[in-house]
Design an enzyme around this catalytic site. Structure first.
Site, PDB file in Angstrom:
ATOM      1  N   GLU B 176      18.118  -6.221  19.733  1.00 50.50           N
ATOM      2  CA  GLU B 176      17.272  -5.555  20.723  1.00 50.50           C
ATOM      3  C   GLU B 176      17.026  -6.422  21.942  1.00 50.50           C
ATOM      4  O   GLU B 176      17.173  -7.640  21.894  1.00 50.50           O
ATOM      5  CB  GLU B 176      15.922  -5.151  20.124  1.00 50.50           C
ATOM      6  CG  GLU B 176      15.277  -6.139  19.184  1.00 50.50           C
ATOM      7  CD  GLU B 176      15.026  -7.500  19.730  1.00 50.50           C
ATOM      8  OE1 GLU B 176      14.423  -7.577  20.840  1.00 50.50           O
ATOM      9  OE2 GLU B 176      15.432  -8.502  19.089  1.00 50.50           O
ATOM     10  N   GLU B 319      17.694 -10.179  19.775  1.00 46.31           N
ATOM     11  CA  GLU B 319      18.949  -9.674  20.370  1.00 46.31           C
ATOM     12  C   GLU B 319      19.983  -9.327  19.304  1.00 46.31           C
ATOM     13  O   GLU B 319      21.043  -8.800  19.619  1.00 46.31           O
ATOM     14  CB  GLU B 319      19.593 -10.692  21.338  1.00 46.31           C
ATOM     15  CG  GLU B 319      18.747 -11.113  22.502  1.00 46.31           C
ATOM     16  CD  GLU B 319      19.491 -12.091  23.437  1.00 46.31           C
ATOM     17  OE1 GLU B 319      20.701 -12.307  23.271  1.00 46.31           O
ATOM     18  OE2 GLU B 319      18.834 -12.622  24.341  1.00 46.31           O
TER      19      GLU B 319
END
Lengths: 358, 358
Positions: B176, B319
């Site tokens: 993310e 991430e």
């Protein structure tokens, strides 16, 4: 020049890692487009690799795993659940590609070299087996020295020269196969760490727990009979070591000589690292702990060397398997460091930004 | 059929993993040419992957990382050290290949998809960015629901459908990018784990420690104002979630639907996993914890899900970086299982043995 002088000449050429470059590497690491420290130990590994390899773009592509194989006279004392012959069988299995280290080494993208430094069997010539046999195994260290000092020196030189002969080495690990080899490893750890034999002795490759006290007694006897000199690592290796343990120490020394990242595998590799570090203290800064083995004293060895393991997956196989798995962690370390943009570069190159806020 | 019914139809198709096959896989694992259990958690992962993928030769080659991006209205409360605009900047950086997840994803051998499900910026068309925008970020959950129930459903479907559209998936992870997204994640964890907001709230991407109490108070206000129904995960997602968190839950559900190994990354992925597991409890058996983040409540989330992390490297970037690094551990698991010889095969094929002892 005799063999021991030859080894000492090598040892004198091992230099400390470049701490000034580590400082520069940390500045680059902190400038990358992510919060400082957010990649945790990957960042520390990248900085360390830079200092080891003496360059701001540390390499990880050239990977070498040297699997050192030898037999142990101390197996006669009933310290292993497996007969000596399994050493030979497993090396044959590795040579044919079916062993754990051959599979994991392949997936680690590493060149795997099988070095016979002392298996109690004469293999027919095989392209996958490097014949560096020094003896057909050690003698029983519970009754006297495991080998002569010259054999010990030759084992270290064997491992060291394998690494020196490689055209390129960024990361190097040593694995082993040698039925009975946790017993000399326990003796070495007991001596160097000052641990009572029982605290340095575990189940190895699956000894029944009730037999561990016997194994520890064998370790104690080996220490008492041989009285190795804790300040003379070659004396320690000769009296209570193993031919593949000496060769692994040589691989580590060779890695430091080549300015490569050196990855320790499990307990036996840990014992070899203790020997290497006694021979050349600067080696310590080249070491990464691939993983923490389940073997009893491995964590104490790592702690003694000031190392935190990269992986902790309850493995205890040896062969270099944990080091092979950890090579990829060092790839992540080097890769993010080499290939990420700095924050500044990311802002300058923000081609997707059509607004006028720059 | 409305969107929520469409989602429920998908959820009903998620089946339990094949435990009977796990039993067969364990028999093969135990027969491999090494001591039983010596590869520790790699062995358990291989057995689990077999049960998940419903085949005795689990795959690891087809790897997908879906990076879900969105903004958060709650950033207005001062819960992040970064302005909202960094979400856009980082996605642009990822798209150009300079971000952590693009580098680590490449080195993980994974296809990385960047899905914009709610960034507060309209990117020009870019081949690396998948435009699935549902809204220009959530509303401020400290003042009312973050989104409508329909938006929540659409976010989950967006992630789920990405996975369904891939031709082949063996391993899937969700990452993310969304400034402020540890705040809704803390709210979700607080609710599902029954933790006081302060225990579920950490420093995220680097909030000053003295501001954590304020962030926890914002979490508490969001919970009090919205009163999400703990038994209705879509209500929870709509009221105190995020668009990328919903999409990540969808990726996990999609992974289970495709019978792929599903790898959780850090704290935000953990919150998404809690939502996915509430929507379809069978998802739990498909999950692997890629790593343990340093973010405060992540360990509690993993413990709630019954998961031990594969890596523990003090990372806290998000991430998908930790999940990317962990994909290789599952490669080691599948590879040794698929490619090693059994002990029997090793003995039969012992071509190097010239003695007559067979």
């Amino acid at each position: 020049m005799n063999l021991e002088e030859q080894l000492l000449t090598h040892l004198r050429q091992i230099v400390p890692v470049n701490e000034a470059l580590a400082y520069k590497a940390r500045i680059r690491e902190d400038a990358l487009a992510k919060p400082r420290g957010a990649l945790g130990r990957l960042e520390d590994c990248a900085v360390r690799l830079s200092a080891i390899q003496n360059r701001l773009k540390p390499g990880h592509e050239n990977r070498l795993i040297v699997v050192c194989a030898a037999d142990h006279g101390v197996v006669a004392e009933g310290v292993s659940p497996y007969p000596k012959d399994v050493t030979r069988q497993q090396i044959a299995n590795f040579a044919e590609g079916g062993g754990t280290i051959t599979v994991l080494g392949r997936h680690a993208g590493a060149k795997v070299i099988l070095a016979d430094v002392g298996v109690n069997y004469d293999f027919p010539p095989h392209p996958a087996i490097l014949d560096l046999k020094i003896a057909h195994g050690t003698r029983n260290m519970a009754q006297g020295p495991a080998m002569t000092r010259e054999e010990a020196v030759r084992s270290v030189l064997a491992g060291l020269e394998i690494v020196l002969q490689e055209p390129r080495v960024d990361l190097v690990a040593a694995g082993e196969m040698g039925i009975g080899n946790t017993t000399p490893s326990s003796a070495i750890c007991s001596l160097f760490l000052g641990l009572p034999p029982l605290e340095a002795t575990g189940v190895g490759s699956g000894l029944a727990p009730e037999k561990v006290a016997h194994k520890a007694a064998v370790v104690q006897r080996a220490l008492e009979i041989n009285r190795p000199d804790v300040n003379d690592p070659l004396d320690v290796l000769a009296k209570i070591g193993g031919l593949e343990i000496g060769a692994m120490a040589g691989v580590f020394l060779g890695g430091a000589l080549r300015r490569a990242g050196v990855i320790i595998d499990g307990f036996i590799a840990g014992a070899a690292a203790l020997l290497a570090e006694k021979m050349a203290p600067a080696v310590r800064e080249y070491l990464f702990a691939g993983h923490c083995s389940k073997e009893k004293a491995h964590r104490a060895v790592l702690s003694h060397l000031g190392l935190a393991p990269l992986l902790d997956l309850e493995m205890w196989l040896g062969e270099g398997s944990g080091a092979a798995a950890a090579m990829y962690i060092l790839e992540c370390a080097a890769a993010h460091f080499n290939e990420m943009r700095t924050l500044e570069e990311a802002m300058v190159n923000d081609t997707l930004d059509r607004t006028a806020d720059k």
